[in-house]
Design an enzyme around this catalytic site. Structure first.
Site, PDB file in Angstrom:
ATOM      1  N   HIS A   1     -21.360  14.454  -4.199  1.00 52.84           N
ATOM      2  CA  HIS A   1     -21.811  12.996  -3.830  1.00 52.84           C
ATOM      3  C   HIS A   1     -22.813  12.881  -3.155  1.00 52.84           C
ATOM      4  O   HIS A   1     -23.845  12.233  -3.021  1.00 52.84           O
ATOM      5  CB  HIS A   1     -20.460  12.373  -3.036  1.00 52.84           C
ATOM      6  CG  HIS A   1     -19.495  11.913  -3.994  1.00 52.84           C
ATOM      7  ND1 HIS A   1     -19.839  10.956  -4.859  1.00 52.84           N
ATOM      8  CD2 HIS A   1     -18.182  11.934  -4.062  1.00 52.84           C
ATOM      9  CE1 HIS A   1     -18.744  10.423  -5.545  1.00 52.84           C
ATOM     10  NE2 HIS A   1     -17.696  11.111  -5.037  1.00 52.84           N
TER      11      HIS A   1
ATOM     12  N   CYS B   1     -11.972   9.958  -8.941  1.00 45.15           N
ATOM     13  CA  CYS B   1     -12.980   9.573  -7.631  1.00 45.15           C
ATOM     14  C   CYS B   1     -12.718   8.153  -7.291  1.00 45.15           C
ATOM     15  O   CYS B   1     -12.673   7.168  -8.147  1.00 45.15           O
ATOM     16  CB  CYS B   1     -14.179   9.859  -8.394  1.00 45.15           C
ATOM     17  SG  CYS B   1     -15.713   9.337  -7.335  1.00 45.15           S
TER      18      CYS B   1
ATOM     19  N   HIS C   1     -16.638  18.453  -4.805  1.00 44.66           N
ATOM     20  CA  HIS C   1     -16.586  17.337  -5.289  1.00 44.66           C
ATOM     21  C   HIS C   1     -17.254  16.380  -4.505  1.00 44.66           C
ATOM     22  O   HIS C   1     -18.293  15.667  -4.742  1.00 44.66           O
ATOM     23  CB  HIS C   1     -15.290  16.525  -5.683  1.00 44.66           C
ATOM     24  CG  HIS C   1     -15.319  15.192  -6.041  1.00 44.66           C
ATOM     25  ND1 HIS C   1     -14.665  14.751  -7.265  1.00 44.66           N
ATOM     26  CD2 HIS C   1     -15.589  13.890  -5.373  1.00 44.66           C
ATOM     27  CE1 HIS C   1     -14.622  13.304  -7.212  1.00 44.66           C
ATOM     28  NE2 HIS C   1     -15.081  12.951  -6.137  1.00 44.66           N
ATOM     29  N   GLU C   2     -17.070  16.550  -2.995  1.00 43.90           N
ATOM     30  CA  GLU C   2     -17.764  15.598  -2.137  1.00 43.90           C
ATOM     31  C   GLU C   2     -19.129  16.212  -1.740  1.00 43.90           C
ATOM     32  O   GLU C   2     -20.117  15.259  -1.465  1.00 43.90           O
ATOM     33  CB  GLU C   2     -16.997  15.986  -0.625  1.00 43.90           C
ATOM     34  CG  GLU C   2     -15.456  15.407  -0.758  1.00 43.90           C
ATOM     35  CD  GLU C   2     -15.377  13.780  -1.407  1.00 43.90           C
ATOM     36  OE1 GLU C   2     -16.217  13.221  -0.875  1.00 43.90           O
ATOM     37  OE2 GLU C   2     -14.225  13.571  -1.953  1.00 43.90           O
TER      38      GLU C   2
END
Length: 214
Positions: free
Chosen positions: A168, A122, A164-165
């Site tokens: 966030h 990351c 993953h995004e």
């Protein structure tokens, strides 16, 4: 657009990647209205985020990672990023190039119960990596940079990037999902684990049995 959401974004300054520990990475980002998506500020933000992603380089970047708490992320997995990865590893990871695109206000739905384990990094945890389980197939419904509705069905590495995004945007980092004993520096990953299968890494680094209380 309302200045509150862009208070930390100055278009005249180069974007800075924030690192773990910054509160913006731990708070759910705010959704964007259609009229906000069409604004000059958002258009400029997307352009600047793309430049930042290219400079890093990386395959995805969420707005909170540059200090802007809104539900927006960009994704691009260029062919040159995987040119040095052996073909068998690319096949195992189901990794293929992904063209640049923007996701706004995304909603993620797993399309399979099964998860797969791979090392993941990351840009907001610079210099570290760990094995993270992710769904192999997902569906994402979102808006694009024009405000148009979009549905994405993804599998393999692309599905991992999306998860993953979107994490966030919900205030979640991969360290919240990782197999904690695999967390290591990139240098040590390269030295010890890069050429090992993930299964062997997990087997070697498994937690020791708990001591029995008397």
């Amino acid at each position: 657009m309302p200045s509150k959401r862009m208070a930390m974004y100055d278009a005249a300054m180069r974007l800075k990647l924030v690192q773990a520990g910054e509160p913006v990475l731990r708070r759910p980002a705010q959704a964007l209205a259609i009229k906000e998506i069409a604004s000059r500020e958002i258009t400029r933000l997307i352009e600047d985020m793309r430049e930042t992603l290219e400079d890093a380089p990386g395959v995805g970047l969420a707005a909170p990672q540059v200090g802007v708490p809104i539900q927006l992320a960009i994704i691009e997995d260029r062919p040159e990023y995987s040119k040095d990865i052996p073909a068998e590893q690319l096949a195992e990871r189901e990794r293929v190039p992904v063209r640049f695109h923007v996701i706004i206000n995304p909603v993620l739905q797993p399309l399979a119960k099964s998860q797969v384990d791979f090392f993941e990094g990351c840009l907001s945890l610079d210099g570290f990596t760990a094995v993270v389980p992710r769904y192999r197939k997902v569906r994402v419904t979102c808006l694009d940079e024009t405000g148009a509705q979009r549905r994405i069905d993804a599998s393999g590495w692309y599905a991992r990037i999306l998860q993953h995004e979107i994490d966030h945007l919900n205030g979640t980092l991969y360290i919240d999902r990782m197999h904690s004993r695999t967390f290591c520096s990139i240098d040590n990953y390269t030295r010890h684990w890069k050429h090992e299968s993930v299964k062997s890494v997990l087997r070697e680094l498994k937690a020791p049995p708990k001591l029995k209380s008397r």
